[in-house]
Design a protein around this motif. Structure first.
Motif, mmCIF file in Angstrom:
data_model
loop_
_atom_site.group_PDB
_atom_site.id
_atom_site.type_symbol
_atom_site.label_atom_id
_atom_site.label_comp_id
_atom_site.label_asym_id
_atom_site.label_seq_id
_atom_site.Cartn_x
_atom_site.Cartn_y
_atom_site.Cartn_z
ATOM 1 N N VAL A 130 0.845 -1.193 0.000
ATOM 2 C CA VAL A 130 0.000 0.000 0.000
ATOM 3 C C VAL A 130 0.878 1.240 0.000
ATOM 4 C CG1 VAL A 130 -1.722 1.317 1.271
ATOM 5 C CG2 VAL A 130 -1.877 -1.170 1.181
ATOM 6 N N PRO A 145 1.015 5.698 -0.243
ATOM 7 C CA PRO A 145 0.323 6.785 0.465
ATOM 8 C C PRO A 145 -1.055 7.091 -0.086
ATOM 9 C CG PRO A 145 2.608 7.361 0.010
ATOM 10 C CD PRO A 145 2.326 6.111 -0.754
ATOM 11 N N ARG A 150 -3.647 4.612 1.562
ATOM 12 C CA ARG A 150 -3.485 4.365 2.988
ATOM 13 C C ARG A 150 -4.726 4.771 3.792
ATOM 14 N NH1 ARG A 150 2.319 5.823 4.406
ATOM 15 N NH2 ARG A 150 2.568 4.049 3.013
ATOM 16 N N ILE A 191 4.685 0.256 9.487
ATOM 17 C CA ILE A 191 4.331 1.013 8.298
ATOM 18 C C ILE A 191 5.600 1.552 7.665
ATOM 19 C CG2 ILE A 191 3.975 3.158 9.594
ATOM 20 C CD1 ILE A 191 1.636 3.746 7.641
ATOM 21 N N VAL A 241 2.169 -1.737 4.620
ATOM 22 C CA VAL A 241 1.533 -1.610 5.929
ATOM 23 C C VAL A 241 1.341 -3.019 6.479
ATOM 24 C CG1 VAL A 241 -0.528 -0.909 7.191
ATOM 25 C CG2 VAL A 241 0.348 0.537 5.367
#
Length: 479
Positions: free
Chosen positions: A168, A170, A173, A190, A195
Motif C-alpha cells: 500500500v 500513500p 493508505r 508502516i 503496511v
C-alpha cells in the motif's frame, strides 16, 4: 357407475415405508396399516414427516414413502477443534502430527503453547466423526498424552491471530485505515510502500478481513492456529465452581471444611479433578497460585549465552497437503530439537501454509537445519528472522477465578494491558490478550494471586518489518 376399488394384493397388505440406514442405502419395511386401499395417490403428513401413499388398481400395489428427516450421518465431513494436553518432550509434535498423517488428515491449523513440562495443542481438522474418534483413541495411546478433547460440540470462545502485510502506497493508505478501524485491527508496522496489520477474532472475522484487504495486494500473511476455551457455565454445576469457591468462599453460602482443607493442601479427589478439567486440566498447587499452569517464557532464550545458544524464529512456507507437518517436524525431531512454539496457518497463496516456529540453537546449527529443510519437496522457502527486525505477536486466552469484588480488580489490570474480556460468569472471567512474550508473562504473573483456572495460547507469528525500525535487534547491528 363408479368402478369398485380393487383390493390390495395380499403381498402388500402391509404397505412399504422407506427409511435410510445412515450409510446412504435405502431400505423398505412393512407399514402395518392395511385400512387404506384404492387407486391414485394420497399424501398425509404425520409425526414422521410427509407420507406418500400410492395404490394402483391395475397392479394392486400400495406403499408408503416418508420424507422424515434423518439424523446427521456419522460419515458427514465437518470441522473439528481438537485439544491435546501433553507432557512436553523432544519429538512430541512429530508424534502427534504423525497420528493425523497416517489417517490421511490434513491439519488446517495448529497452535502449540509451551509449559514448563507440558505442551498445549489446539488442532483444527476436517473429517467424519467416526474416523476422528479413532484418531482420538490413537492419541490417547501415546505415552505422554494426558488428555484429548473434541471441543466442536461445546459452546466455546474461539480466537485466531493474523499478521497481514499489504503493498500500500500513500494514496490508498486512508482507505486501509478505514477498514482497520472498522474491524478493530491494529497497525504494527508502516513503511513507504507497505503496511503490516494485526487482527484478532474468530475465524469468520479473519476470513472477512482477508477478503476485504485482498484488493490492495497482499504481500505476506502469518496466521496462528485457532485456540479455544469452553464458555464457563453458571452456578455450582460449572467445572471451576469448586476451584473459585475455595478461592473466594463468599461465592457459595456453605463450604464444607474438609473441602477447603483439601483445596488449601492442593489435593482433590478423582471426581473433583474430572470436574475441574475443562480444556486444559489444572494441576493441584499450593495456595491456588497458578505459577505452574503456564509459563509462556519458559525455555525461551533471548540473549546469547557463552555457547552462542539462543532462540531462533523460523518462517517456513510449505504445501498445504496431508502429512507435510509430520515431515517438517520430523527433521527437527531427528536432529534433537525441542520446538518451543509452533503456529501453522494458511499463507497468502492458495494451497500454501506458513509454519512459524521457535527453536533453540546456535547460528551454525540452525543454518544446517535450514539446509535440511530446503531438501524437502514440499518446502518452498525458509527464513531465519532472528537477526532481523520483525513484528512478533502471540495470542492468549486466560480464565481467572473471581468473585464480585475481585472481578473489578481483574478488569482494571486487563485495561492496563489492553486485554479484553470475552466471557464472564458468576465466578470466572476469561480474558483475551495479544502481544509479545514479555507482555504475556507480565499479565499472567499479576493474575496468579487471583487463581488462574486455565490458559490457551498460540505460538509466535512474525513478519519482517519493512520499516526496519526495531531497536531490540537493530542495536546489535553495527552503524
Amino acid at each position: 357407475m363408479a368402478a369398485a376399488a380393487s383390493p390390495i394384493h395380499p403381498q402388500f397388505q402391509a404397505p412399504l415405508k422407506a427409511f435410510s440406514r445412515g450409510d446412504g442405502e435405502v431400505r423398505f419395511v412393512r407399514y402395518l396399516d392395511s385400512s387404506w386401499a384404492g387407486g391414485g395417490l394420497k399424501l398425509r403428513r404425520g409425526g414422521g414427516g410427509l407420507e406418500v401413499r400410492a395404490s394402483s388398481s391395475e397392479s394392486g400395489v400400495a406403499g408408503v414413502v416418508s420424507d422424515a428427516p434423518t439424523s446427521r450421518t456419522p460419515n458427514s465431513v465437518k470441522r473439528h477443534t481438537v485439544s491435546v494436553f501433553v507432557g512436553d518432550e523432544s519429538g512430541m509434535i512429530n508424534r502427534i502430527a504423525g497420528v493425523f498423517a497416517r489417517r490421511g488428515y490434513n491439519i488446517e491449523s495448529l497452535a502449540v503453547g509451551l509449559n514448563k513440562d507440558k505442551a498445549l495443542f489446539t488442532i483444527v481438522v476436517s473429517g467424519t466423526d467416526r474416523v476422528l474418534q479413532q484418531v482420538v483413541a490413537q492419541l490417547n495411546k501415546l505415552v505422554n498424552v494426558l488428555k484429548v478433547e473434541d471441543l466442536s460440540k461445546e459452546p466455546q470462545v474461539e480466537r485466531e491471530l493474523m499478521l497481514i502485510k499489504l503493498n500500500v502506497g500513500p494514496d490508498k493508505r486512508q482507505e486501509v485505515m478505514f477498514l482497520v478501524n472498522t474491524f478493530r485491527a491494529k497497525i504494527v508496522d508502516i513503511s513507504e510502500h507497505s503496511v503490516t496489520i494485526e487482527v484478532t477474532g474468530d475465524p469468520g472475522k479473519i476470513a472477512a478481513v482477508q477478503r476485504n484487504l485482498n484488493k490492495f495486494g497482499i504481500q505476506e500473511i502469518a496466521r496462528t492456529g485457532k485456540i479455544a476455551l469452553r464458555r464457563e457455565k453458571m452456578g455450582e454445576s460449572a467445572p471451576f465452581w469448586r476451584f473459585s469457591a475455595a478461592s473466594y468462599p463468599d461465592l457459595e453460602e456453605v463450604v464444607a471444611p474438609d473441602a477447603l482443607l483439601r483445596a488449601t493442601n492442593g489435593s482433590f479427589s478423582d471426581s473433583d479433578q474430572s470436574s475441574r478439567g475443562d480444556v486444559y486440566p489444572v494441576e493441584p498447587y499450593e495456595g491456588f497460585l497458578a505459577n505452574r499452569v503456564l509459563d509462556a517464557h519458559w525455555g525461551v532464550l533471548d540473549d546469547d549465552d557463552s555457547s552462542g545458544l539462543r532462540s531462533h524464529t523460523l518462517s517456513i512456507l510449505v504445501n498445504d497437503t496431508p502429512g507435510v507437518l509430520n515431515i517438517v517436524t520430523g527433521v527437527f525431531s531427528r536432529r534433537g530439537y525441542n520446538i518451543q512454539s509452533l503456529a501453522v496457518g494458511p499463507a497468502e497463496k492458495e494451497g500454501i501454509s506458513r509454519i512459524t516456529t521457535v527453536v533453540p540453537g546456535t547460528d551454525e546449527s540452525i543454518g544446517k537445519l535450514v539446509q535440511q529443510l530446503y531438501k524437502l519437496i514440499d518446502v518452498h522457502a525458509v527464513q531465519d528472522m532472528t537477526r532481523l527486525p520483525f513484528a512478533e505477536r502471540e495470542l492468549m486466552l486466560i480464565k481467572v477465578a473471581v468473585n464480585s469484588t475481585a472481578r473489578r480488580d481483574v478488569l482494571d489490570i486487563a485495561d492496563i494491558f489492553r486485554a479484553k474480556a470475552v466471557d464472564v460468569s458468576d465466578h470466572t472471567v476469561t480474558l483475551q490478550l495479544t502481544g509479545d512474550l514479555d507482555k504475556m508473562v507480565a499479565l499472567q504473573r499479576l493474575l496468579e494471586p487471583y487463581g488462574i483456572c486455565e490458559v490457551a495460547r498460540t505460538g509466535r507469528v512474525a513478519l519482517i518489518r519493512e520499516s526496519g525500525v526495531d531497536t531490540k535487534y537493530l542495536r546489535e547491528q553495527s552503524p
